[in-house]
Design a protein around this motif. Structure first.
Motif, mmCIF file in Angstrom:
data_model
loop_
_atom_site.group_PDB
_atom_site.id
_atom_site.type_symbol
_atom_site.label_atom_id
_atom_site.label_comp_id
_atom_site.label_asym_id
_atom_site.label_seq_id
_atom_site.Cartn_x
_atom_site.Cartn_y
_atom_site.Cartn_z
ATOM 1 N N GLY A 74 -7.316 2.243 -36.710
ATOM 2 C CA GLY A 74 -6.856 3.276 -35.794
ATOM 3 C C GLY A 74 -7.343 2.925 -34.394
ATOM 4 N N ILE A 75 -6.451 2.990 -33.422
ATOM 5 C CA ILE A 75 -6.831 2.659 -32.049
ATOM 6 C C ILE A 75 -6.443 3.808 -31.125
ATOM 7 N N GLY A 76 -7.275 4.023 -30.112
ATOM 8 C CA GLY A 76 -7.020 5.117 -29.182
ATOM 9 C C GLY A 76 -7.350 4.721 -27.760
ATOM 10 N N ILE A 77 -6.567 5.227 -26.821
ATOM 11 C CA ILE A 77 -6.800 4.921 -25.396
ATOM 12 C C ILE A 77 -6.616 6.169 -24.547
ATOM 13 N N VAL A 78 -7.344 6.207 -23.436
ATOM 14 C CA VAL A 78 -7.207 7.290 -22.451
ATOM 15 C C VAL A 78 -7.182 6.648 -21.067
ATOM 16 N N ILE A 79 -6.201 7.033 -20.261
ATOM 17 C CA ILE A 79 -6.067 6.478 -18.913
ATOM 18 C C ILE A 79 -6.049 7.609 -17.893
ATOM 19 N N TYR A 80 -6.980 7.567 -16.963
ATOM 20 C CA TYR A 80 -6.987 8.492 -15.833
ATOM 21 C C TYR A 80 -6.467 7.741 -14.607
ATOM 22 N N TYR A 81 -5.564 8.377 -13.867
ATOM 23 C CA TYR A 81 -5.017 7.715 -12.686
ATOM 24 C C TYR A 81 -4.491 8.740 -11.679
ATOM 25 N N MET A 139 0.813 -1.206 0.000
ATOM 26 C CA MET A 139 0.000 0.000 0.000
ATOM 27 C C MET A 139 0.851 1.263 0.000
ATOM 28 N N LYS A 140 1.997 1.213 0.667
ATOM 29 C CA LYS A 140 2.916 2.359 0.640
ATOM 30 C C LYS A 140 3.487 2.552 -0.762
ATOM 31 N N GLU A 141 3.784 1.435 -1.441
ATOM 32 C CA GLU A 141 4.313 1.508 -2.803
ATOM 33 C C GLU A 141 3.259 2.030 -3.765
ATOM 34 N N ILE A 142 2.020 1.586 -3.584
ATOM 35 C CA ILE A 142 0.937 1.986 -4.477
ATOM 36 C C ILE A 142 0.711 3.490 -4.439
ATOM 37 N N GLU A 143 0.852 4.103 -3.273
ATOM 38 C CA GLU A 143 0.621 5.538 -3.145
ATOM 39 C C GLU A 143 1.555 6.333 -4.050
ATOM 40 N N THR A 144 2.778 5.820 -4.272
ATOM 41 C CA THR A 144 3.744 6.516 -5.127
ATOM 42 C C THR A 144 3.684 6.029 -6.564
ATOM 43 N N GLU A 145 2.848 5.047 -6.832
ATOM 44 C CA GLU A 145 2.692 4.512 -8.181
ATOM 45 C C GLU A 145 1.276 4.806 -8.680
ATOM 46 N N PRO A 146 1.027 4.674 -9.977
ATOM 47 C CA PRO A 146 -0.325 4.923 -10.499
ATOM 48 C C PRO A 146 -1.372 4.006 -9.859
ATOM 49 N N HIS A 147 -2.488 4.580 -9.430
ATOM 50 C CA HIS A 147 -3.579 3.811 -8.841
ATOM 51 C C HIS A 147 -4.899 4.524 -9.115
ATOM 52 N N ASP A 148 -6.021 3.936 -8.661
ATOM 53 C CA ASP A 148 -7.366 4.453 -8.971
ATOM 54 C C ASP A 148 -7.501 4.670 -10.481
ATOM 55 N N VAL A 149 -7.201 3.628 -11.230
ATOM 56 C CA VAL A 149 -7.115 3.716 -12.691
ATOM 57 C C VAL A 149 -8.479 3.507 -13.354
ATOM 58 N N ILE A 150 -8.839 4.448 -14.234
ATOM 59 C CA ILE A 150 -10.018 4.311 -15.088
ATOM 60 C C ILE A 150 -9.536 4.457 -16.529
ATOM 61 N N ALA A 151 -9.764 3.426 -17.345
ATOM 62 C CA ALA A 151 -9.168 3.370 -18.675
ATOM 63 C C ALA A 151 -10.225 3.217 -19.769
ATOM 64 N N TYR A 152 -10.054 3.995 -20.852
ATOM 65 C CA TYR A 152 -10.974 3.977 -21.983
ATOM 66 C C TYR A 152 -10.246 3.491 -23.239
ATOM 67 N N PHE A 153 -10.965 2.810 -24.124
ATOM 68 C CA PHE A 153 -10.354 2.336 -25.372
ATOM 69 C C PHE A 153 -11.365 2.423 -26.507
ATOM 70 N N ASP A 154 -10.848 2.529 -27.745
ATOM 71 C CA ASP A 154 -11.712 2.495 -28.915
ATOM 72 C C ASP A 154 -10.881 2.125 -30.143
ATOM 73 N N GLY A 155 -11.519 1.434 -31.063
ATOM 74 C CA GLY A 155 -10.845 1.044 -32.296
ATOM 75 C C GLY A 155 -11.725 1.325 -33.494
ATOM 76 N N GLY A 156 -11.103 1.744 -34.600
ATOM 77 C CA GLY A 156 -11.834 1.992 -35.838
ATOM 78 C C GLY A 156 -11.137 1.284 -36.982
ATOM 79 N N TYR A 157 -11.900 0.919 -38.011
ATOM 80 C CA TYR A 157 -11.327 0.154 -39.125
ATOM 81 C C TYR A 157 -11.832 0.706 -40.451
#
Length: 219
Positions: free
Chosen positions: A90-97, A64-82
């Protein structure tokens, strides 16, 4: 991150019984663990995460101490088009953390060849998302995955059957998540809610490649 506790209770006459708690947040579990240990009748106490990995109290507190200094509470979005004419995807991603008390957003996209369909592009986008999550150093945590590719999300969550065309992608994704010890939370959304990832996928099809990470202002 959620865990459940399993502890061995010893009576004054040395009789033992194993108790198991319900699932709860780590901070709550550690609070109860401290109280349980004060009884002086705990022979062994372990914590289990969603992947079934066992942790001692010392190991969990260190994590838990390590997690505080690393990315956490991650919400990730993805999409692909052809594009059927050019056979490019074409692929795209967005990551909130969160990290070190601050909120961040990572955006990335890519253009791919040799894919056969829009559905395959969606799977490729999800795998690309996992690669970006790995690059950030996310591990041993729940991650919320959001996208408007409902087929992909329902197949990954085992709600819908997986057909032969998707099996290799599902296997690659599951292996990657197992490696990172990620506990996935799948949340299908509509196209409007996925506009950021959709725009990135469209830009990738047009040859505009983007990779950026910014710190967001506090609300």
């Amino acid at each position: 991150m959620k865990v459940f506790m399993e502890w061995t209770y010893v009576t004054p006459k040395k009789k033992e019984m194993v108790w198991t708690s319900t699932e709860m947040e780590v901070t709550e579990a550690l609070f109860f663990a401290e109280d349980i240990e004060r009884t002086g009748r705990v022979k062994q106490l372990l914590f289990y995460d969603a992947s079934g990995v066992a942790w001692t109290k010392k190991e969990l507190m260190k994590l838990m101490k390590e997690i505080e200094t690393e990315p956490h509470d991650v919400i990730a979005y993805f999409d692909g088009g052809y594009d059927r004419q050019s056979k490019k995807a074409g692929i795209g991603i967005v990551i909130y953390y969160k990290q070190n008390g601050a909120q961040f957003r990572r955006r990335a996209n890519a253009q791919l060849d040799e894919l056969q369909s829009n559905n395959e592009a969606e799977y490729a986008a999800f795998y690309f998302l996992l690669e970006q999550i790995e690059h950030l150093g996310v591990h041993h945590l729940p991650v919320v995955f959001r996208g408007d590719a409902h087929v992909v999300l329902h197949q990954l969550s085992n709600d819908w059957p997986v057909f032969s065309d998707e099996e290799r992608w599902v296997e690659r994704i599951e292996q990657k998540m197992k490696k990172l010890r990620i506990s996935p939370i799948y949340e299908p959304i509509n196209r409007k809610e996925n506009s950021e990832a959709d725009q990135l996928a469209t830009q990738a099809l047009r040859g505009k490649i983007i990779v950026s990470t910014i710190q967001l202002e506090r609300e």
